[in-house]
Design a protein around this motif. Structure first.
Motif, mmCIF file in Angstrom:
data_model
loop_
_atom_site.group_PDB
_atom_site.id
_atom_site.type_symbol
_atom_site.label_atom_id
_atom_site.label_comp_id
_atom_site.label_asym_id
_atom_site.label_seq_id
_atom_site.Cartn_x
_atom_site.Cartn_y
_atom_site.Cartn_z
ATOM 1 N N LYS A 33 0.852 -1.093 0.087
ATOM 2 C CA LYS A 33 -0.227 -0.025 0.096
ATOM 3 C C LYS A 33 0.925 1.285 0.032
ATOM 4 O O LYS A 33 0.486 2.111 -0.753
ATOM 5 C CB LYS A 33 -0.759 -0.061 1.232
ATOM 6 C CG LYS A 33 -1.849 1.066 1.198
ATOM 7 C CD LYS A 33 -2.999 0.948 2.210
ATOM 8 C CE LYS A 33 -4.143 1.306 1.636
ATOM 9 N NZ LYS A 33 -5.361 0.440 1.879
ATOM 10 N N ASP A 35 4.234 1.384 -1.058
ATOM 11 C CA ASP A 35 4.479 1.313 -2.577
ATOM 12 C C ASP A 35 3.643 2.149 -3.490
ATOM 13 O O ASP A 35 3.786 2.963 -4.318
ATOM 14 C CB ASP A 35 4.996 0.182 -2.911
ATOM 15 C CG ASP A 35 5.930 0.270 -4.268
ATOM 16 O OD1 ASP A 35 6.566 1.009 -4.421
ATOM 17 O OD2 ASP A 35 5.438 -0.609 -4.886
ATOM 18 N N GLN A 36 2.508 1.647 -3.442
ATOM 19 C CA GLN A 36 1.482 2.224 -4.379
ATOM 20 C C GLN A 36 1.234 3.991 -4.108
ATOM 21 O O GLN A 36 0.761 4.595 -5.095
ATOM 22 C CB GLN A 36 -0.246 1.389 -4.239
ATOM 23 C CG GLN A 36 -1.027 2.046 -5.102
ATOM 24 C CD GLN A 36 -0.544 1.863 -6.760
ATOM 25 O OE1 GLN A 36 0.152 0.431 -7.329
ATOM 26 N NE2 GLN A 36 -0.607 2.887 -7.450
ATOM 27 N N GLN A 38 3.392 5.885 -2.815
ATOM 28 C CA GLN A 38 4.500 6.423 -3.441
ATOM 29 C C GLN A 38 4.550 6.856 -4.670
ATOM 30 O O GLN A 38 4.612 7.749 -5.405
ATOM 31 C CB GLN A 38 5.809 5.808 -2.796
ATOM 32 C CG GLN A 38 5.837 5.993 -1.376
ATOM 33 C CD GLN A 38 7.080 5.115 -0.810
ATOM 34 O OE1 GLN A 38 7.489 4.318 -1.488
ATOM 35 N NE2 GLN A 38 7.654 5.577 0.205
ATOM 36 N N LYS A 39 4.140 5.684 -5.638
ATOM 37 C CA LYS A 39 3.891 5.643 -7.130
ATOM 38 C C LYS A 39 3.056 6.829 -7.407
ATOM 39 O O LYS A 39 3.121 7.359 -8.299
ATOM 40 C CB LYS A 39 3.600 4.461 -7.530
ATOM 41 C CG LYS A 39 4.636 3.425 -7.325
ATOM 42 C CD LYS A 39 4.456 2.158 -8.151
ATOM 43 C CE LYS A 39 5.463 1.060 -8.037
ATOM 44 N NZ LYS A 39 5.093 -0.274 -8.536
ATOM 45 N N ASP A 40 1.803 6.730 -6.809
ATOM 46 C CA ASP A 40 0.589 7.692 -7.033
ATOM 47 C C ASP A 40 1.285 9.102 -6.843
ATOM 48 O O ASP A 40 1.104 9.938 -7.427
ATOM 49 C CB ASP A 40 -0.655 7.621 -6.299
ATOM 50 C CG ASP A 40 -1.377 6.308 -6.793
ATOM 51 O OD1 ASP A 40 -0.940 5.738 -7.653
ATOM 52 O OD2 ASP A 40 -2.232 5.759 -5.719
ATOM 53 N N ASN A 41 1.960 9.357 -5.748
ATOM 54 C CA ASN A 41 2.440 10.541 -5.339
ATOM 55 C C ASN A 41 3.485 11.149 -6.335
ATOM 56 O O ASN A 41 3.351 12.141 -6.752
ATOM 57 C CB ASN A 41 3.179 10.610 -3.889
ATOM 58 C CG ASN A 41 3.411 11.886 -3.472
ATOM 59 O OD1 ASN A 41 2.788 12.770 -3.550
ATOM 60 N ND2 ASN A 41 4.696 11.886 -2.651
ATOM 61 N N PHE A 42 4.340 10.229 -6.984
ATOM 62 C CA PHE A 42 5.304 10.472 -7.821
ATOM 63 C C PHE A 42 4.684 10.820 -9.221
ATOM 64 O O PHE A 42 5.103 11.883 -9.945
ATOM 65 C CB PHE A 42 6.218 9.558 -8.092
ATOM 66 C CG PHE A 42 7.378 9.837 -9.454
ATOM 67 C CD1 PHE A 42 8.457 10.347 -9.005
ATOM 68 C CD2 PHE A 42 7.043 9.241 -10.460
ATOM 69 C CE1 PHE A 42 9.160 10.787 -10.298
ATOM 70 C CE2 PHE A 42 7.764 9.451 -11.464
ATOM 71 C CZ PHE A 42 9.055 10.252 -11.248
ATOM 72 N N GLY A 43 3.551 10.174 -9.719
ATOM 73 C CA GLY A 43 2.802 10.419 -10.834
ATOM 74 C C GLY A 43 2.309 11.986 -10.771
ATOM 75 O O GLY A 43 2.220 12.681 -11.630
ATOM 76 N N LYS A 45 3.343 14.310 -8.840
ATOM 77 C CA LYS A 45 4.024 15.424 -8.987
ATOM 78 C C LYS A 45 4.692 15.781 -10.290
ATOM 79 O O LYS A 45 4.848 16.872 -10.828
ATOM 80 C CB LYS A 45 5.456 15.119 -8.027
ATOM 81 C CG LYS A 45 5.139 15.103 -6.437
ATOM 82 C CD LYS A 45 6.401 14.698 -5.586
ATOM 83 C CE LYS A 45 6.231 15.000 -4.225
ATOM 84 N NZ LYS A 45 7.572 14.640 -3.596
#
Length: 70
Positions: A33, A35-36, A38-43, A45
């Motif tokens: 969860k 990791d997901q 963090q990926k959403d946050n990066f996307g 940004k």
């Protein structure tokens, strides 16, 4: 008689918790969860970066067109 400070309720395994709609998550599920998220946050940004860049370019063109018009 004075009321004392209430004792916090500690969750027991299988009783539910604050994660995943009241269900306790295993460490592996928590990591997945996180990791997901963090990926959403990066996307998000990255999207903000490109939108700001497009706005900056469009804003400059709009300002130049306005100056020419005036």
């Amino acid at each position: 008689m004075l009321d004392s400070t209430p004792i916090p309720h500690l969750h027991k395994p299988g009783e539910g918790g604050v994660l995943d709609n009241g269900n306790m998550l295993s460490l592996r599920d928590q990591e997945a969860k996180l990791d997901q998220i963090q990926k959403d946050n990066f996307g998000l940004k990255l999207k903000i970066h490109y939108l700001e860049e497009a706005l900056r370019k469009t804003g400059t063109q709009f300002q130049q067109a306005t100056l020419k018009e005036n």
